[in-house]
Each structure stands twice: as C-alpha cells, then as structure tokens.
Design an enzyme around this catalytic site. Structure first.
Site, PDB file in Angstrom:
ATOM      1  N   ASP A 264      54.460  20.350  73.597  1.00 38.81           N
ATOM      2  CA  ASP A 264      53.863  20.184  74.929  1.00 38.81           C
ATOM      3  C   ASP A 264      52.370  19.896  74.818  1.00 38.81           C
ATOM      4  OD1 ASP A 264      53.945  20.033  77.666  1.00 38.81           O
ATOM      5  OD2 ASP A 264      53.865  22.190  77.999  1.00 38.81           O
TER       6      ASP A 264
ATOM      7  N   ASN B 131      62.735  15.884  82.512  1.00 36.09           N
ATOM      8  CA  ASN B 131      61.678  14.881  82.330  1.00 36.09           C
ATOM      9  C   ASN B 131      62.023  13.525  82.966  1.00 36.09           C
ATOM     10  OD1 ASN B 131      60.679  16.137  79.049  1.00 36.09           O
ATOM     11  ND2 ASN B 131      59.777  16.551  81.056  1.00 36.09           N
TER      12      ASN B 131
HETATM   13  C1  IPE Z   1      58.975  20.727  78.024  1.00 35.04           C
HETATM   14  O1  IPE Z   1      57.734  20.353  78.459  1.00 35.04           O
HETATM   15  C2  IPE Z   1      59.760  19.514  77.607  1.00 35.04           C
HETATM   16  C3  IPE Z   1      59.311  18.865  76.370  1.00 35.04           C
HETATM   17  C4  IPE Z   1      58.326  19.243  75.603  1.00 35.04           C
HETATM   18  C5  IPE Z   1      60.070  17.697  75.997  1.00 35.04           C
HETATM   19  P1  IPE Z   1      57.418  20.083  80.000  1.00 35.04           P
HETATM   20  O2  IPE Z   1      55.992  19.715  80.072  1.00 35.04           O
HETATM   21  O3  IPE Z   1      58.393  19.122  80.559  1.00 35.04           O
HETATM   22  O4  IPE Z   1      57.700  21.505  80.639  1.00 35.04           O
HETATM   23  P2  IPE Z   1      57.106  22.168  81.948  1.00 35.04           P
HETATM   24  O5  IPE Z   1      57.251  21.164  83.054  1.00 35.04           O
HETATM   25  O6  IPE Z   1      55.678  22.496  81.674  1.00 35.04           O
HETATM   26  O7  IPE Z   1      57.921  23.401  82.154  1.00 35.04           O
HETATM   27  C1  IPE Z   2      54.944  16.887  76.294  1.00 32.16           C
HETATM   28  O1  IPE Z   2      53.739  16.565  76.858  1.00 32.16           O
HETATM   29  C2  IPE Z   2      55.818  15.663  76.097  1.00 32.16           C
HETATM   30  C3  IPE Z   2      56.956  15.594  77.023  1.00 32.16           C
HETATM   31  C4  IPE Z   2      57.289  16.475  77.907  1.00 32.16           C
HETATM   32  C5  IPE Z   2      57.781  14.403  76.925  1.00 32.16           C
HETATM   33  P1  IPE Z   2      53.484  16.578  78.434  1.00 32.16           P
HETATM   34  O2  IPE Z   2      53.562  15.170  78.919  1.00 32.16           O
HETATM   35  O3  IPE Z   2      54.371  17.540  79.113  1.00 32.16           O
HETATM   36  O4  IPE Z   2      51.983  17.076  78.464  1.00 32.16           O
HETATM   37  P2  IPE Z   2      51.288  17.963  79.590  1.00 32.16           P
HETATM   38  O5  IPE Z   2      52.101  19.199  79.763  1.00 32.16           O
HETATM   39  O6  IPE Z   2      51.260  17.124  80.828  1.00 32.16           O
HETATM   40  O7  IPE Z   2      49.922  18.246  79.041  1.00 32.16           O
HETATM   41 MG    MG Z   3      54.130  19.493  79.668  1.00 31.77          MG
END
Ligand code: IPE
Ligand code: IPE
Ligand code: MG
Length: 229
Positions: free
Chosen positions: A12, A60
C-alpha cells in the site's frame, strides 16, 4: 534459518508516494511495481520460500478506469519483462483471485508467465489479483455446493477449495503505509499470522525494510493459543 516460510504483503501507499513526489498516481504504481523484484531478491536471501503480494483487490475495481487500466498495463509489463529473470532465478509465479476479471491483454501474458514458470522449483511468488478474502471463501463454498458434497466439511478439507491450498499459511503479514486493516486480504489464511505494519510507503520498501520486519518477526512468541512455558 528462522521458521519464516511465507511472507504476505499488502503493498500500500503508491498513491501517497506519488502525491509526495508531485507525480501522477500511475507513476507511483510504476515505482511500486519496480520494488517487487527488489523485495523478492531480499526474501530469497533471507531464505523465505513463499512471497504473496496483494496487487489488486476485488474492491480496487471501484477506482477510476484510467487508474485500473494503468495497473493492468503494469501487470502485463511485469509478466513479460520479468519472465526471463524469473526463469533465471528458478522462481515460480502463481496467481490467486478472480483471474477471469482481468482484461484479456494482461491475463494472457500473466497466464503465460505462470505456465512457463510452472516447473521452477525455487521460490514462489504469488500475486493476488482481483483478490478478495470474502470472494475466496464464497468461491470455495460454491465449489463445495456444486460437488453436492453430502459429507462434513472440516477445516482441513475446506482448505482444499481455497485458491492455493498447497501453499502454507503466511507466517508474517506486512502492510506498508501505516493503515491498520486487512482490506479483505487472505481472511482464512491469516488466522494465526504475525502482523507487522510500517509507515514506509511501498515504493520505498526495500531490502532493509524487509530485514526489519523479519527481525521483528523473529522476536515474536507465536503461541497458537497454547502455552510455551
Ligand atoms: C489494499 O489496499 C489493496 C492492495 C494493496 C492491492 P487499498 O489501498 O485498496 O486498501 P484500503 O482502501 O486502504 O483499505
Ligand atoms: C496500493 O497503493 C496499490 C493498489 C491498491 C493497487 P494505493 O494506490 O492504494 O496507494 P494509496 O493508499 O492511495 O497511498
Ligand atoms: Mg491504498
């Protein structure tokens, strides 16, 4: 060597990394995808056989079409560009999740890499794609119902209906970027995993950070509900 066979990582923070660097979110995801090899190499050095990465959740899909497309393109790129290295390093690539949701252009390359590395018997990299812990459990239940199983289900037999029953449960779950939640990752498999959360954003998470997580794991006393003393 420690008893750390399997590390699962919620990668993340790509978006926050992009924001902090004043670049588009897609660039954060690109940087994040480059970290995969670094962390995989580091895991190999530490004797960790299985690495499972949460790359795209069932939730996602709610992101903008542009961001989803950027992520799918990265998946296609990863599958083609990293294949020779995975062959060289004897790494087996696996996937868990509702893979048929993945657009064909990326899915084809991904499944090609899975097939080509299927005989490799070194470390195992599992990508969780269109993955949800609840979806995995529901998919398992539907398969059980379809078999018209009249016998009883046990924890052991239920496992056989999960996406990758032969992979041992994660010993350690790492989440980068500080959130204290599972976000629907490996709900069944994480039942007794040790949890390590760091504020470091995924694109900044490298060998040193993995070592810190493993050191923290090695200091834990895993009791599994029993008593050691
Ligand atoms: C979890 O991260 C999913 C992945 C890392 C693929 P998200 O960014 O989607 O999770 P939330 O929304 O913070 O719970
Ligand atoms: C994790 O990074 C990757 C995926 C969930 C695909 P994020 O895109 O969730 O990054 P933040 O949480 O917005 O920083
Ligand atoms: Mg995230």
């Amino acid at each position: 060597m420690s008893s750390l066979r399997h590390v699962a990582i919620i990668m993340d923070g790509n978006g926050r990394w992009a924001e902090a660097h004043g670049v588009p979110r897609a660039e954060g995801h690109r940087q994040g995808s480059l970290q995969v090899e670094t962390v995989l190499d580091a895991a190999g050095k530490l004797g960790i056989k299985y690495v499972t990465l949460y790359a795209f959740s069932t939730e996602n899909w709610k992101r903008s079409p542009a961001e989803v497309l950027a992520l799918m393109k990265l998946l296609e790129q990863f599958s083609t560009e990293r294949l020779p290295r995975m062959m060289e390093k004897n790494i087996r690539l696996r996937v868990i999740g509702r893979i048929t949701d993945i657009p064909l252009f990326a899915r084809q390359k991904l499944l090609e890499a899975v097939e080509k590395t299927s005989k490799n018997d070194g470390n195992v990299l599992t990508l969780a794609l269109s993955y949800g812990g609840r979806a995995e459990i529901v998919d398992a239940v539907n398969r059980i119902l379809a078999e018209k199983n009249d016998g009883k289900i046990t924890e052991e037999s239920f496992r056989n209906y999960l996406y990758a029953p032969d992979i041992p449960d994660p010993d350690l779950l790492i989440r980068t970027s500080g959130e204290l939640r599972l976000s629907n990752f490996l709900l069944w498999e994480l039942a007794y995993s040790e949890i390590y959360v760091t504020d470091v954003l995924w694109p900044d998470f490298g060998e040193e950070e993995l070592k810190k997580a493993v050191e923290a794991f090695n200091r834990r006393d895993r009791r599994f509900g029993g008593r050691t003393k």
